[in-house]
Scaffold this motif. Structure first.
Motif, short mmCIF file in Angstrom:
data_model
loop_
_atom_site.label_atom_id
_atom_site.label_comp_id
_atom_site.label_asym_id
_atom_site.label_seq_id
_atom_site.Cartn_x
_atom_site.Cartn_y
_atom_site.Cartn_z
N ASP A 86 13.16 39.10 36.38
CA ASP A 86 13.66 38.13 37.17
C ASP A 86 13.58 36.68 36.69
N THR A 90 16.72 34.10 36.07
CA THR A 90 16.84 33.01 36.79
C THR A 90 16.51 31.68 36.25
N GLN A 91 15.52 31.65 35.53
CA GLN A 91 15.18 30.25 34.74
C GLN A 91 16.16 29.97 33.59
N GLN A 94 19.28 28.59 35.32
CA GLN A 94 19.19 27.09 35.78
C GLN A 94 18.97 26.19 34.71
N GLY A 198 12.34 29.77 46.00
CA GLY A 198 12.21 30.99 45.29
C GLY A 198 11.02 30.80 44.37
#
Length: 224
Positions: A86, A90-91, A94, A198
């Motif tokens: 995750d 996610t990062q 981003q 988050g």
């Protein structure tokens, strides 16, 4: 049947509407030019909080992704591997957004300004000191990264990863909260708030995973 001109209906020239169409096109072009000018003129500058946040958080995220790849390969625990996955996805996503913003704003992805200059004088918990030292809050040191890479697979690597990543997330939260104090730009604020929400949720999850392994987190840099 003929018309008043004496010609069949199909051969009569119909009035052209070129002028109105050209007028509409000219208006559309003019509006687009104005919007482009306004977008460019309102783009954040090179030393702005938005540009500094995008650059520094991009570097910050890159280390989190690297750490997550390391523990993913050293752990067989499904819950921890899912967390690592995750963080990676996610990062990485981003970080792509940050780089896209800089390109859209006509700015370089790197700057001659020291890291965290954009937060100088505004402070946070880890950010206050980081803004004066040129370091980013929560980042693992070179020595800590070496320890993580060389840690024994299983519990040793898992505990060290969780300790380092909790602190890393705290630094990310600190930076995002700093941006929220400094920026009124909607899209940057929205992503910064998403990061706060988050990463605080993942911090709670990682603290629980540490407890399950009989370990404690490093001292918090958030003061909460």
């Amino acid at each position: 049947m003929t018309t008043d001109t004496g010609l069949p209906p199909d051969t009569v020239s119909r009035p052209r509407r070129t002028t109105p169409i050209l007028g509409v096109i000219a208006v559309v072009v003019a509006v687009a030019a104005v919007l482009l000018f306004l977008t460019r003129s309102q783009a954040p500058g090179d030393a702005s909080p938005e540009a500094g946040f995008a650059r520094d958080m991009g570097v910050h995220h890159a280390q989190a992704v690297e750490m997550s790849f390391i523990v993913r390969d050293k752990s067989t625990d499904d819950q921890l591997r899912t967390l690592a996955y995750d963080i990676i996805t996610t990062q990485s996503t981003q970080r792509g957004i940050f780089m896209g913003w800089l390109q859209q704003w006509g700015l370089d992805q790197a700057s001659l300004l020291p890291p965290m200059t954009w937060m100088a004088g505004h402070g946070g918990h880890g950010g206050a000191g980081a803004a004066t030292t040129g370091s980013m809050p929560g980042m693992a040191s070179d020595e800590e990264m070496k320890r993580l890479r060389s840690a024994a697979p299983g519990k040793d690597a898992e505990v060290l990863f969780l300790q380092l990543m909790i602190r890393h997330h705290e630094g990310g939260v600190d930076m995002a909260e700093g941006l929220l104090k400094l920026s009124g730009r909607a899209e940057v604020r929205a992503l910064a708030q998403h990061i706060v929400n988050g990463q605080l949720a993942e911090i709670r999850q990682m603290r629980e995973l540490l407890t399950n392994r009989g370990a404690q987190p490093l001292p918090s840099i958030l003061g909460k």
